[in-house]
Design a protein around this motif. Structure first.
Motif, mmCIF file in Angstrom:
data_model
loop_
_atom_site.group_PDB
_atom_site.id
_atom_site.type_symbol
_atom_site.label_atom_id
_atom_site.label_comp_id
_atom_site.label_asym_id
_atom_site.label_seq_id
_atom_site.Cartn_x
_atom_site.Cartn_y
_atom_site.Cartn_z
ATOM 1 N N LEU A 54 6.191 -3.815 2.214
ATOM 2 C CA LEU A 54 6.138 -3.811 0.796
ATOM 3 C C LEU A 54 5.088 -2.372 0.696
ATOM 4 C CD1 LEU A 54 4.579 -7.174 -0.099
ATOM 5 C CD2 LEU A 54 6.816 -6.192 -0.596
ATOM 6 N N PRO A 55 5.875 -1.312 0.293
ATOM 7 C CA PRO A 55 5.306 -0.126 0.033
ATOM 8 C C PRO A 55 4.347 -0.060 -1.042
ATOM 9 C CG PRO A 55 7.156 -0.137 -0.436
ATOM 10 C CD PRO A 55 7.256 -1.345 -0.098
ATOM 11 N N VAL A 56 3.203 0.668 -1.058
ATOM 12 C CA VAL A 56 2.551 0.906 -2.444
ATOM 13 C C VAL A 56 2.446 2.332 -2.905
ATOM 14 C CG1 VAL A 56 0.194 0.614 -3.484
ATOM 15 C CG2 VAL A 56 0.924 -1.067 -1.802
ATOM 16 N N VAL A 57 3.131 2.521 -4.012
ATOM 17 C CA VAL A 57 3.058 4.007 -4.576
ATOM 18 C C VAL A 57 1.893 4.457 -5.278
ATOM 19 C CG1 VAL A 57 4.341 5.364 -6.134
ATOM 20 C CG2 VAL A 57 5.568 4.105 -4.975
ATOM 21 N N THR A 58 0.567 4.881 -4.722
ATOM 22 C CA THR A 58 -0.504 5.100 -5.239
ATOM 23 C C THR A 58 -0.510 6.102 -6.390
ATOM 24 O OG1 THR A 58 -1.240 6.515 -3.738
ATOM 25 C CG2 THR A 58 -1.645 3.945 -3.301
ATOM 26 N N SER A 59 0.645 7.058 -6.719
ATOM 27 C CA SER A 59 0.491 7.825 -7.817
ATOM 28 C C SER A 59 1.698 8.235 -7.995
ATOM 29 C CB SER A 59 -0.056 9.301 -7.284
ATOM 30 O OG SER A 59 0.357 10.008 -6.222
#
Length: 266
Positions: A54-59
């Motif tokens: 599960l990747p997290v796109v922080t911006s």
């Protein structure tokens, strides 16, 4: 069979630095190196067959690079690792981006209100969930307390999660950490029995058999997914904990893999 529905990996060249940063921010030790090979090694030790990453796109500007990496993981580890896509609630053209993720073969997307800096009821998350429902995509969100943001407002507490699912009902929404990390009482009050999945990421070592069985009883065995949050949990230990709960065979099988197979359509 065992499917781990919630893990995290990073590109090899930044994995060390990222793990060090996140470990320091959250005050938690890692149990793996954060690379794809490290995850597969830990899976093999624990006899886990498939992991969802599960990747997290922080911006918003990370959308392209993170999803390129996720596509590569799906290509290289087909049948072993299933990477979801990532999206940010402030991305431009959410509808277009969600369609792109669907066309790219992703089975779902990950969102993280705390790291993305918006409450789960933000209009961007509403759009993401609407698109996911229309495109038949899974959505996994962090829920409850995040140890990297202690003392700050919780961006996805159970009461707001319930508000979201009333606005946009979607049967493929997964609330991580048993519906709300460190918020079990609120989960039982606001979310028990709702048409939403809970995963067990990180929380198996923090909860106990009695509480876990109460959640199953009140929420339903068909809506619980085994997950570890690797590298932030020891996969082998979490498998052992769940097996120690003396669940009946059908319930255990549902949690370990049957519910996940159905949700992932595999």
């Amino acid at each position: 069979m065992i499917i781990d529905f919630h893990t995290h990996i990073f590109p090899d060249k930044i994995a060390n630095k990222t793990i060090e940063f996140l470990s320091g921010k959250g005050g938690i030790p890692p149990f793996a190196e954060g690379t794809s090979e490290s995850l597969v090694s830990k899976m093999n030790e624990a006899e886990v067959d498939i992991s969802v990453t599960l990747p997290v796109v922080t911006s918003p500007h990370q959308f392209d690079s993170i999803n390129r990496f996720a596509c590569e993981i799906n290509r290289l580890y087909e049948g072993k690792l299933i990477s979801f896509g990532g999206i940010h609630p402030l991305c431009e053209d959410i509808y277009g981006k969600m369609n792109f993720l669907k066309e790219s073969g992703f089975k779902g997307v990950k969102i993280h209100p705390d790291y993305q800096g918006e409450y789960i009821t933000h209009e961007g998350y509403i759009k993401i969930l609407e698109c996911a429902r229309d495109l038949d995509l899974i959505v996994v969100t962090h829920a409850g307390v995040d140890c990297g943001f202690l003392g700050e407002p919780i961006k996805c507490p159970p009461i707001l999660a319930k508000e979201l699912i009333k606005k946009v009902p979607h049967s493929k929404l997964v609330l991580a950490h048993l519906g709300g990390n460190e918020m079990t009482d609120e989960v039982l009050i606001h979310l028990s029995g709702e048409d939403v999945y809970f995963d067990t990421a990180y929380v198996l070592r923090e909860t106990n058999e009695k509480t876990f069985k109460e959640i199953i009883k009140r929420h339903g065995e068909d809506k619980i997914l085994f997950a570890t949050d690797s590298p932030w949990s020891d996969i082998k230990k979490d498998v052992k904990i769940l097996k120690s709960y003396a669940l009946d065979k059908e319930t255990e099988d549902k949690i370990f893999y049957k519910n996940a197979k159905k949700l992932l359509n595999i």
